[in-house]
Scaffold this motif. Sequence first.
Motif, short mmCIF file in Angstrom:
data_model
loop_
_atom_site.label_atom_id
_atom_site.label_comp_id
_atom_site.label_asym_id
_atom_site.label_seq_id
_atom_site.Cartn_x
_atom_site.Cartn_y
_atom_site.Cartn_z
N HIS A 167 44.45 -27.94 12.78
CA HIS A 167 44.96 -26.68 13.30
C HIS A 167 46.13 -27.00 14.22
CE1 HIS A 167 41.58 -24.39 11.66
NE2 HIS A 167 40.87 -25.49 11.95
N VAL A 168 47.31 -26.49 13.86
CA VAL A 168 48.56 -26.91 14.51
C VAL A 168 49.30 -25.70 15.07
CG1 VAL A 168 50.72 -28.18 14.24
CG2 VAL A 168 48.71 -28.84 12.90
N SER A 192 50.13 -29.88 18.38
CA SER A 192 51.19 -28.89 18.62
C SER A 192 52.52 -29.53 18.26
CB SER A 192 51.21 -28.45 20.08
OG SER A 192 50.06 -27.71 20.41
N PHE A 193 53.34 -28.80 17.55
CA PHE A 193 54.70 -29.23 17.29
C PHE A 193 55.59 -28.64 18.38
CE2 PHE A 193 54.22 -29.65 12.36
CZ PHE A 193 53.38 -30.74 12.56
N VAL A 194 56.26 -29.49 19.13
CA VAL A 194 57.11 -29.04 20.23
C VAL A 194 58.55 -29.47 19.97
CG1 VAL A 194 55.20 -29.11 21.86
CG2 VAL A 194 56.68 -31.11 21.62
N ALA A 212 59.98 -29.74 26.60
CA ALA A 212 58.69 -29.12 26.33
C ALA A 212 57.55 -30.01 26.81
CB ALA A 212 58.54 -28.84 24.84
N LEU A 213 57.66 -31.31 26.58
CA LEU A 213 56.63 -32.24 27.04
C LEU A 213 56.52 -32.25 28.55
CD1 LEU A 213 57.15 -35.29 24.65
CD2 LEU A 213 55.47 -33.44 24.47
N ARG A 243 48.71 -35.64 20.44
CA ARG A 243 48.58 -34.24 20.05
C ARG A 243 49.87 -33.43 20.12
NH1 ARG A 243 43.40 -31.88 23.03
NH2 ARG A 243 43.85 -30.15 21.57
N ALA A 244 50.87 -33.90 20.83
CA ALA A 244 52.14 -33.18 20.92
C ALA A 244 53.21 -33.96 20.16
CB ALA A 244 52.54 -33.00 22.37
#
Length: 424
Positions: free
Chosen positions: A136-137, A160-162, A167-168, A183-184
Amino acid sequence: MEIRKDVRRAVKLVRDVVASRKAQHELRGPLKSRELREDNHFKIAVYFADGPVNIYQMRQWYQPLATLAKTWPVLVISRTGGGTLKLMDEAPIPVAYARTVPQLEQIVAEQDIRIVFYVNQNPRNFQMMRYGRCWHVFINHGESDKMYMITNQFKAYDYSFVAGDAALARLDRVLWDYDFDKRAIKIGRPQADYFSGELPYVPDERQVVLYAPTWEGDRAAAAYGSVATHGVALVSALLASGTHRVIYRPHPRSGVVDHSYGAANKAIIAAIAAANARDPRAQHVYDSGPDLGWQLAAADIAIVDISAMVYDRLATGKPLIITRPVNPTAVIDTSGYLSDCEWLPVDHAADIVLAVDRLTHDEAAVDRLQGWVHRYFGDTESGVATERLHSAVQRLMNEWDRFAAVHEADSAIVPDAADNPGGA
């Protein structure tokens, strides 16, 4: 005042019910004629539980998803009648309608879904997140420094796609015990690879100014919209200059909460129509179309509110001005680009022509902008972000294969609808 608000809420509720029933009726034909493959064809799902008013959150992903689908078949799972009708009409990838949880379960059973994308934080996302044999993304519906972007809800997703380093850093300040390295995943802004399209005007010597405000927000902390505060004054000044062409693209939710925003929006649209009637050569544009991209690329200067539009424009590397919120409780994250941007206070809205001219000839401002572009998006050369998106998906597909092999002997457990209160 409260009575008027209650009446408007009641009217809205009735309209929503009528629209829902109408959508259900209109869907009978499309659903009967649609043949959704049942051979485990689709590998990626995009889950969308909202109605037409939030369809803009899906639109910006149309082209990246269409390109991705050439490698990994992509299916949109829509949960509302109105949203499904809209998606079926305009999305470039297949759409499945799952009004109830049993219908959702049928789609999951018929397909080989390995990755599920989410573009927002709709509470009904959890009805899909029950399924454990897929990643789940959260891909969001834009990059910004709004309070929406620093929610602990990021932890609900496997990944998560950032966009990039900014963003990080933003998330690192608020998320405790979060494995950013795993996860990022940074992908830049793949939508920017598709910022093009046919112009609705013939270019000439006029300077093109895009005004793309956000909506009024549903609470004071998110009151970023400028339509009712800055909008009429700045658009009127630009229309009167004789040297500018205005592209006005309001947020589709303008006026949903605050009637004054809806009234100001109508006033601006009327002013544009009147200006074009006086001088057809001006070719000012009121843009409410589904496609976002050409406006960002075509404008010489963009005026936007604190919203994802700041960062969509930033991805082009071209000058922009940001309206400063009037509400003193509106949350402004000044740790990033907003600490170094070109602000437009409300008392300077009528002087927008001077502000645009000053920014046009400010080389130092352009240099500062380029530094922020790299911090937020990394390499913005055409095609790079698209490649990063595809690489991120391939990485997760490889991880799926690895875990599938580990759990090959496990018995399949499909969550029952009864396990999900209110799931219908």
